[in-house]
Design a protein around this motif. Structure first.
Motif, PDB file in Angstrom:
ATOM      1  N   ALA A 116       0.838  -1.206   0.000  1.00  0.00           N
ATOM      2  CA  ALA A 116       0.000   0.000   0.000  1.00  0.00           C
ATOM      3  C   ALA A 116       0.865   1.245   0.000  1.00  0.00           C
ATOM      4  CB  ALA A 116      -0.923   0.009   1.218  1.00  0.00           C
ATOM      5  N   ASP A 117       0.298   2.331  -0.514  1.00  0.00           N
ATOM      6  CA  ASP A 117       0.875   3.664  -0.390  1.00  0.00           C
ATOM      7  C   ASP A 117      -0.075   4.502   0.442  1.00  0.00           C
ATOM      8  OD1 ASP A 117       3.037   2.999  -1.911  1.00  0.00           O
ATOM      9  OD2 ASP A 117       2.414   4.090  -3.709  1.00  0.00           O
ATOM     10  N   LEU A 118       0.472   5.200   1.435  1.00  0.00           N
ATOM     11  CA  LEU A 118      -0.329   6.064   2.292  1.00  0.00           C
ATOM     12  C   LEU A 118       0.014   7.511   1.984  1.00  0.00           C
ATOM     13  CD1 LEU A 118       0.491   3.335   4.096  1.00  0.00           C
ATOM     14  CD2 LEU A 118      -0.972   4.484   5.754  1.00  0.00           C
ATOM     15  N   VAL A 119      -1.007   8.292   1.646  1.00  0.00           N
ATOM     16  CA  VAL A 119      -0.830   9.689   1.239  1.00  0.00           C
ATOM     17  C   VAL A 119      -1.503  10.575   2.278  1.00  0.00           C
ATOM     18  CG1 VAL A 119      -1.226  11.393  -0.572  1.00  0.00           C
ATOM     19  CG2 VAL A 119      -0.837   8.997  -1.182  1.00  0.00           C
ATOM     20  N   ALA A 120      -0.761  11.546   2.819  1.00  0.00           N
ATOM     21  CA  ALA A 120      -1.309  12.493   3.796  1.00  0.00           C
ATOM     22  C   ALA A 120      -1.018  13.914   3.332  1.00  0.00           C
ATOM     23  CB  ALA A 120      -0.717  12.247   5.182  1.00  0.00           C
ATOM     24  N   VAL A 121      -1.891  14.844   3.708  1.00  0.00           N
ATOM     25  CA  VAL A 121      -1.787  16.245   3.281  1.00  0.00           C
ATOM     26  C   VAL A 121      -1.882  17.155   4.495  1.00  0.00           C
ATOM     27  CG1 VAL A 121      -2.805  18.067   1.872  1.00  0.00           C
ATOM     28  CG2 VAL A 121      -2.824  15.714   1.043  1.00  0.00           C
ATOM     29  N   ALA A 122      -0.985  18.119   4.585  1.00  0.00           N
ATOM     30  CA  ALA A 122      -1.070  19.203   5.569  1.00  0.00           C
ATOM     31  C   ALA A 122      -1.100  20.507   4.789  1.00  0.00           C
ATOM     32  CB  ALA A 122       0.113  19.172   6.530  1.00  0.00           C
ATOM     33  N   GLU A 123      -2.018  21.408   5.120  1.00  0.00           N
ATOM     34  CA  GLU A 123      -2.194  22.598   4.283  1.00  0.00           C
ATOM     35  C   GLU A 123      -2.608  23.802   5.109  1.00  0.00           C
ATOM     36  OE1 GLU A 123      -5.755  22.456   1.789  1.00  0.00           O
ATOM     37  OE2 GLU A 123      -6.297  20.594   2.808  1.00  0.00           O
ATOM     38  N   ASP A 124      -2.411  24.977   4.518  1.00  0.00           N
ATOM     39  CA  ASP A 124      -2.981  26.214   5.032  1.00  0.00           C
ATOM     40  C   ASP A 124      -3.553  26.977   3.846  1.00  0.00           C
ATOM     41  OD1 ASP A 124      -0.820  27.300   3.702  1.00  0.00           O
ATOM     42  OD2 ASP A 124       0.308  27.777   5.505  1.00  0.00           O
ATOM     43  N   GLU A 125      -3.799  28.255   3.993  1.00  0.00           N
ATOM     44  CA  GLU A 125      -4.437  29.012   2.926  1.00  0.00           C
ATOM     45  C   GLU A 125      -3.560  29.165   1.693  1.00  0.00           C
ATOM     46  OE1 GLU A 125      -7.494  30.253   2.601  1.00  0.00           O
ATOM     47  OE2 GLU A 125      -8.028  29.231   4.448  1.00  0.00           O
ATOM     48  N   LEU A 126      -2.231  29.134   1.853  1.00  0.00           N
ATOM     49  CA  LEU A 126      -1.332  29.442   0.746  1.00  0.00           C
ATOM     50  C   LEU A 126      -0.571  28.242   0.208  1.00  0.00           C
ATOM     51  CD1 LEU A 126       0.169  32.796   2.090  1.00  0.00           C
ATOM     52  CD2 LEU A 126      -1.689  32.492   0.462  1.00  0.00           C
ATOM     53  N   GLU A 127      -0.241  27.282   1.063  1.00  0.00           N
ATOM     54  CA  GLU A 127       0.617  26.177   0.654  1.00  0.00           C
ATOM     55  C   GLU A 127       0.102  24.862   1.204  1.00  0.00           C
ATOM     56  OE1 GLU A 127       5.072  27.889   0.251  1.00  0.00           O
ATOM     57  OE2 GLU A 127       4.242  28.003   2.274  1.00  0.00           O
ATOM     58  N   ALA A 128       0.610  23.773   0.642  1.00  0.00           N
ATOM     59  CA  ALA A 128       0.250  22.435   1.102  1.00  0.00           C
ATOM     60  C   ALA A 128       1.464  21.529   0.979  1.00  0.00           C
ATOM     61  CB  ALA A 128      -0.912  21.875   0.285  1.00  0.00           C
ATOM     62  N   ALA A 129       1.587  20.596   1.922  1.00  0.00           N
ATOM     63  CA  ALA A 129       2.658  19.607   1.906  1.00  0.00           C
ATOM     64  C   ALA A 129       2.032  18.215   1.824  1.00  0.00           C
ATOM     65  CB  ALA A 129       3.527  19.713   3.158  1.00  0.00           C
ATOM     66  N   VAL A 130       2.608  17.377   0.985  1.00  0.00           N
ATOM     67  CA  VAL A 130       2.136  16.010   0.801  1.00  0.00           C
ATOM     68  C   VAL A 130       3.257  15.057   1.202  1.00  0.00           C
ATOM     69  CG1 VAL A 130       1.296  14.310  -0.860  1.00  0.00           C
ATOM     70  CG2 VAL A 130       0.585  16.680  -1.066  1.00  0.00           C
ATOM     71  N   GLN A 131       2.903  14.033   1.981  1.00  0.00           N
ATOM     72  CA  GLN A 131       3.854  12.995   2.363  1.00  0.00           C
ATOM     73  C   GLN A 131       3.300  11.649   1.917  1.00  0.00           C
ATOM     74  OE1 GLN A 131       6.961  12.659   4.217  1.00  0.00           O
ATOM     75  NE2 GLN A 131       7.188  14.772   3.512  1.00  0.00           N
ATOM     76  N   ILE A 132       4.193  10.802   1.398  1.00  0.00           N
ATOM     77  CA  ILE A 132       3.811   9.459   0.945  1.00  0.00           C
ATOM     78  C   ILE A 132       4.720   8.432   1.607  1.00  0.00           C
ATOM     79  CG2 ILE A 132       3.510   7.921  -1.023  1.00  0.00           C
ATOM     80  CD1 ILE A 132       3.760  11.545  -1.801  1.00  0.00           C
ATOM     81  N   PHE A 133       4.127   7.417   2.216  1.00  0.00           N
ATOM     82  CA  PHE A 133       4.865   6.261   2.721  1.00  0.00           C
ATOM     83  C   PHE A 133       4.572   5.087   1.794  1.00  0.00           C
ATOM     84  CE2 PHE A 133       5.882   6.893   7.513  1.00  0.00           C
ATOM     85  CZ  PHE A 133       6.428   8.138   7.223  1.00  0.00           C
ATOM     86  N   HIS A 134       5.626   4.422   1.322  1.00  0.00           N
ATOM     87  CA  HIS A 134       5.481   3.249   0.464  1.00  0.00           C
ATOM     88  C   HIS A 134       5.673   2.000   1.321  1.00  0.00           C
ATOM     89  CE1 HIS A 134       5.731   5.847  -3.101  1.00  0.00           C
ATOM     90  NE2 HIS A 134       6.747   6.450  -2.501  1.00  0.00           N
ATOM     91  N   VAL A 135       4.620   1.211   1.482  1.00  0.00           N
ATOM     92  CA  VAL A 135       4.665  -0.025   2.278  1.00  0.00           C
ATOM     93  C   VAL A 135       4.610  -1.204   1.319  1.00  0.00           C
ATOM     94  CG1 VAL A 135       3.535  -1.386   4.074  1.00  0.00           C
ATOM     95  CG2 VAL A 135       3.540   1.106   4.227  1.00  0.00           C
ATOM     96  N   ARG A 136       5.635  -2.048   1.382  1.00  0.00           N
ATOM     97  CA  ARG A 136       5.673  -3.266   0.565  1.00  0.00           C
ATOM     98  C   ARG A 136       6.018  -4.441   1.468  1.00  0.00           C
ATOM     99  NH1 ARG A 136       3.831   0.187  -1.908  1.00  0.00           N
ATOM    100  NH2 ARG A 136       4.271   0.892  -4.054  1.00  0.00           N
ATOM    101  N   GLY A 137       5.207  -5.499   1.381  1.00  0.00           N
ATOM    102  CA  GLY A 137       5.431  -6.654   2.240  1.00  0.00           C
ATOM    103  C   GLY A 137       5.282  -6.305   3.710  1.00  0.00           C
ATOM    104  N   GLY A 138       4.427  -5.334   4.031  1.00  0.00           N
ATOM    105  CA  GLY A 138       4.202  -4.944   5.406  1.00  0.00           C
ATOM    106  C   GLY A 138       5.259  -4.031   5.989  1.00  0.00           C
ATOM    107  N   ARG A 139       6.282  -3.652   5.221  1.00  0.00           N
ATOM    108  CA  ARG A 139       7.367  -2.820   5.721  1.00  0.00           C
ATOM    109  C   ARG A 139       7.418  -1.507   4.957  1.00  0.00           C
ATOM    110  NH1 ARG A 139      11.181  -5.984   8.588  1.00  0.00           N
ATOM    111  NH2 ARG A 139      10.615  -8.178   8.611  1.00  0.00           N
ATOM    112  N   VAL A 140       7.822  -0.457   5.641  1.00  0.00           N
ATOM    113  CA  VAL A 140       7.975   0.845   4.988  1.00  0.00           C
ATOM    114  C   VAL A 140       9.248   0.797   4.149  1.00  0.00           C
ATOM    115  CG1 VAL A 140       8.285   3.313   5.321  1.00  0.00           C
ATOM    116  CG2 VAL A 140       6.799   2.036   6.871  1.00  0.00           C
ATOM    117  N   ARG A 141       9.063   0.753   2.832  1.00  0.00           N
ATOM    118  CA  ARG A 141      10.205   0.631   1.920  1.00  0.00           C
ATOM    119  C   ARG A 141      10.702   1.971   1.403  1.00  0.00           C
ATOM    120  NH1 ARG A 141      12.399  -4.459   2.327  1.00  0.00           N
ATOM    121  NH2 ARG A 141      10.734  -5.995   2.447  1.00  0.00           N
ATOM    122  N   GLY A 142       9.923   3.007   1.569  1.00  0.00           N
ATOM    123  CA  GLY A 142      10.354   4.306   1.063  1.00  0.00           C
ATOM    124  C   GLY A 142       9.429   5.415   1.524  1.00  0.00           C
ATOM    125  N   GLN A 143       9.892   6.629   1.366  1.00  0.00           N
ATOM    126  CA  GLN A 143       9.149   7.803   1.789  1.00  0.00           C
ATOM    127  C   GLN A 143       9.549   8.966   0.899  1.00  0.00           C
ATOM    128  OE1 GLN A 143      10.200   9.094   5.692  1.00  0.00           O
ATOM    129  NE2 GLN A 143       8.932  10.932   5.633  1.00  0.00           N
TER     130      GLN A 143
END
Length: 670
Positions: free
Chosen positions: A257-284
């Motif tokens: 699975a890939d988990l996508v989260a967003v943090a934002e305000d009125e002007l900008e937004a940040a996106v973070q993605i965790f890549h889970v493969r085989g139950g382990r976090v393989r990348g970010q």
């Protein structure tokens, strides 16, 4: 500022069907791309009272000068076409995520005969399988070092591999058992490829079955009293377990699975993605964006998924994508993801359990990323705005110069005269718009004449682009036809608000004269002289002196220095080519390709002078008659006076490249 009612289509002209629409500005540049289930309903939202629009939407529709659309059959087709057009046109009002850092990936080049394991950054290539991205390159190298004990796949470069094959000896890794040494035939290409595929399977998360097989082999070797082999397998299992421990177990072993989260305000937004493969976090990885369009969390998620998976296929798209909010057209997006993967993909919001807990962790990372970005960038945004305002005030401009172009001339004692054009938009360098010129109309040391030629050529091309699109005609008032335009960025299509030249009053006068000859009166011109960092304006007897602490002066210096660097880089590349083949330029009938072949074969012109005719004939493409001509010309030509490095006093011959900053370079490249 355009009135949206001036280009509003009639309601009956807009189809009530799915499609993709484009807004264009007065220069026919695409500034916004969007999609809709119903083009009629969506476009009607843009042409209401400006007071009822979001401020960013109002800015977009008043910047635009026309709108057009393309009808498609389904929402999935609209999604695909929207993504293609955003990638092609790079619209300024669309959300554009930018990586806050360059993330490395572990790559296996399965497209080669002998696959190689290496660290890679940048765009993905065909025939390469990627794992990650990871936060640090050293983390990848540590993991690979542990796994090479079990999977001794090639890691060397093409040059090292070829060299080892030529001398018949492997590199150090081959001697210490961390490479199977396919370069010297210790392993067949088929067995080496199988080894690389096992490495990929293990990295993809299929670890349990492989470890079980190794343990079974270890016990079997012990029973057969092959204790050395059993000990080696035991150590291999330990190395693999240590490599696995570097990735934390967060979910069930079968979870991809890939988990996508967003943090934002009125002007900008940040996106973070965790890549889970085989139950382990393989990348970010993470992105940050300016919210240049009115978009909510669901819209940010949709744009993030388009960027994340737009170039991915197969297993690079996971079985499950977890998001904080579902996009408006989630079914179409799910169908698009399934098409990229080739099988079913689940797009949903986690509600409970481990996946929801991990999503909260990803969201905290997004919040920290946004806070860190604002800390770094808040002063930059304020400073750039203040710098542009100071320039506008000092030069008496109507508005801040959002696009600045700077020109510089570079040569070495009148030889290899070139020029550069650099572009800054909103105070930041836009390197894709950089251009370089070779002075063609004359030769010699005349910066003023060169500046006039370069500015004339640049803006003549601009007028040609306007003429081609029907925005300008040679006769005042003549209404010419407007040919079809595809909206793609043109090399010189967009005019600046300010032209900066590297030099003083003569260079500024030359640039202003070039613009006047072309009838261009809406572009401001100034020059920045190096000696006292004075700003010169056309027709003024005295310069404008900005305070040394001025942000506007600092921005002009950055623009000027960047133009100077870009010009010197081009001039040095031309000079390097000329120095290598200079004595051969006077040989009749000898083209550039054969001159380069001669120098490459012998290593230098000095060694070529010492060669016999038979030796010259050995160069591919050089016959005996040509060889005799070359030898005679070099024998008759008197050796040029040796150049002297003024920094060190060293005498340079044909084999010594001219180092940077020598001779009178700084004095003549202004």
């Amino acid at each position: 500022m355009a009135d949206p009612s001036s280009y509003r289509p009639q309601p009956g002209q807009i189809p009530d069907s799915p499609g993709v629409y484009r807004f264009r500005d007065e220069h026919r540049r695409v500034i916004y791309v969007g999609k809709a289930k119903s083009l009629r309903q969506r476009l009607a939202n843009y042409f209401q009272d400006l007071a009822g629009l979001h401020p960013r939407t109002a800015t977009m529709v008043t910047t635009a000068a026309s709108v057009e659309w393309t009808v498609v059959s389904t929402e999935v087709e609209a999604l695909q076409l929207e993504y293609s057009w955003i990638k092609e046109y790079d619209p300024r009002f669309n959300v554009k995520y930018r990586d806050d850092k360059s993330y490395p990936s572990l790559a296996v080049t399965l497209g080669e005969q002998f696959p190689r394991v290496q660290v890679m950054r940048g765009p993905k290539k065909k025939g390469v399988r990627y794992f990650g991205p990871y936060a640090h390159a050293w983390a990848i190298r540590e993991t690979v070092d542990l796994m090479l004990r079990v999977f001794p796949v090639r890691t060397c470069s093409a040059g090292v591999f070829k060299r080892s094959a030529q001398i018949g000896r492997p590199c150090l890794l081959g001697y210490i058992g961390k490479c199977s040494a396919p370069c010297v035939g210790r392993i067949t290409p088929e067995d080496h490829r199988e080894l690389a595929e096992d490495f990929c399977d293990f990295m993809a998360g299929r670890t349990g079955a492989y470890l079980s097989r190794l343990e079974k082999q270890m016990h079997q070797a012990a029973e057969e009293m092959e204790y050395e082999r059993a000990a080696r397998l035991r150590d291999d299992i330990g190395a693999l377990r240590r490599a696995m421990e570097k990735n934390a177990v967060v979910l069930a072993d079968a979870t991809d699975a890939d988990l996508v989260a967003v943090a934002e305000d009125e002007l900008e937004a940040a996106v973070q993605i965790f890549h889970v493969r085989g139950g382990r976090v393989r990348g970010q990885r993470g992105w940050v964006t300016d919210k240049v369009e009115a978009v909510d969390t669901a819209g940010l998620v949709e744009h993030a998924l388009q960027q994340l998976y737009g170039e991915e296929t197969g297993e690079s798209v996971p079985k499950e994508v977890l998001v904080p909010a579902l996009p408006e057209d989630a079914p179409a997006l799910t169908q698009w993801l399934a098409g990229r993967r080739g099988s079913q993909v689940s797009l949903r919001i986690p509600q409970r359990g481990d996946k929801k807990a991990l999503m909260e962790t990803v969201h905290r990372n997004a919040q920290q990323s946004l806070a860190l970005h604002k800390t770094k960038r808040a002063s930059d945004l304020t400073t750039r705005s203040r710098a542009l305002e100071e320039i506008a005030e000092a030069l008496d401009l109507d508005s801040a110069p959002l696009r600045i172009e700077c020109f510089d001339i570079s040569h070495l004692q009148g030889e290899d005269v070139v020029a550069s054009m650099v572009v800054f938009e909103d105070g930041l360098a836009r390197k894709s718009e950089y251009r370089r010129f070779q002075i063609k109309s004359f030769a010699g040391q005349d910066d003023v004449r060169s500046m006039h030629e370069v500015v004339s050529r640049r803006f003549r091309r601009y007028l040609q682009e306007k003429l081609r699109t029907g925005e300008w005609t040679p006769e005042d008032g003549e209404d010419g036809p407007r040919p079809e335009d595809d909206g793609r960025p043109k090399r010189f299509a967009y005019p600046p608000q300010l032209v900066v030249v590297d030099g003083g009053r003569p260079q500024v006068a030359a640039a202003r004269r070039a613009l006047d000859e072309l009838g261009i009166d809406d572009v401001a011109v100034c020059g920045l002289a190096k000696r006292l960092e004075e700003v010169w304006l056309p027709g003024e007897d005295d310069p404008v002196v900005l305070p040394r602490t001025s942000e506007g002066l600092y921005l002009l210096q950055r623009v000027r220095d960047e133009a100077h660097r870009f010009a010197i880089q081009y001039q040095r590349s031309k000079r390097g080519k000329r120095l290598k083949t200079g004595p051969l330029d006077d040989v009749p009938g000898l083209g550039e390709s054969r001159k380069q072949a001669l120098v490459k074969h012998f290593g230098s012109v000095k060694k070529l002078r010492q060669a016999t005719i038979d030796q010259i004939c050995e160069v591919p493409g050089i016959g005996r008659k040509t060889a005799e001509t070359v030898a005679a010309a070099l024998a008759q030509a008197a050796p040029a006076a040796p150049a002297v490095n003024t920094a060190t006093g060293e005498i340079m011959d044909d084999e010594t490249p001219a180092p940077a900053g020598t001779m009178s370079e700084r004095g003549t490249e202004q």
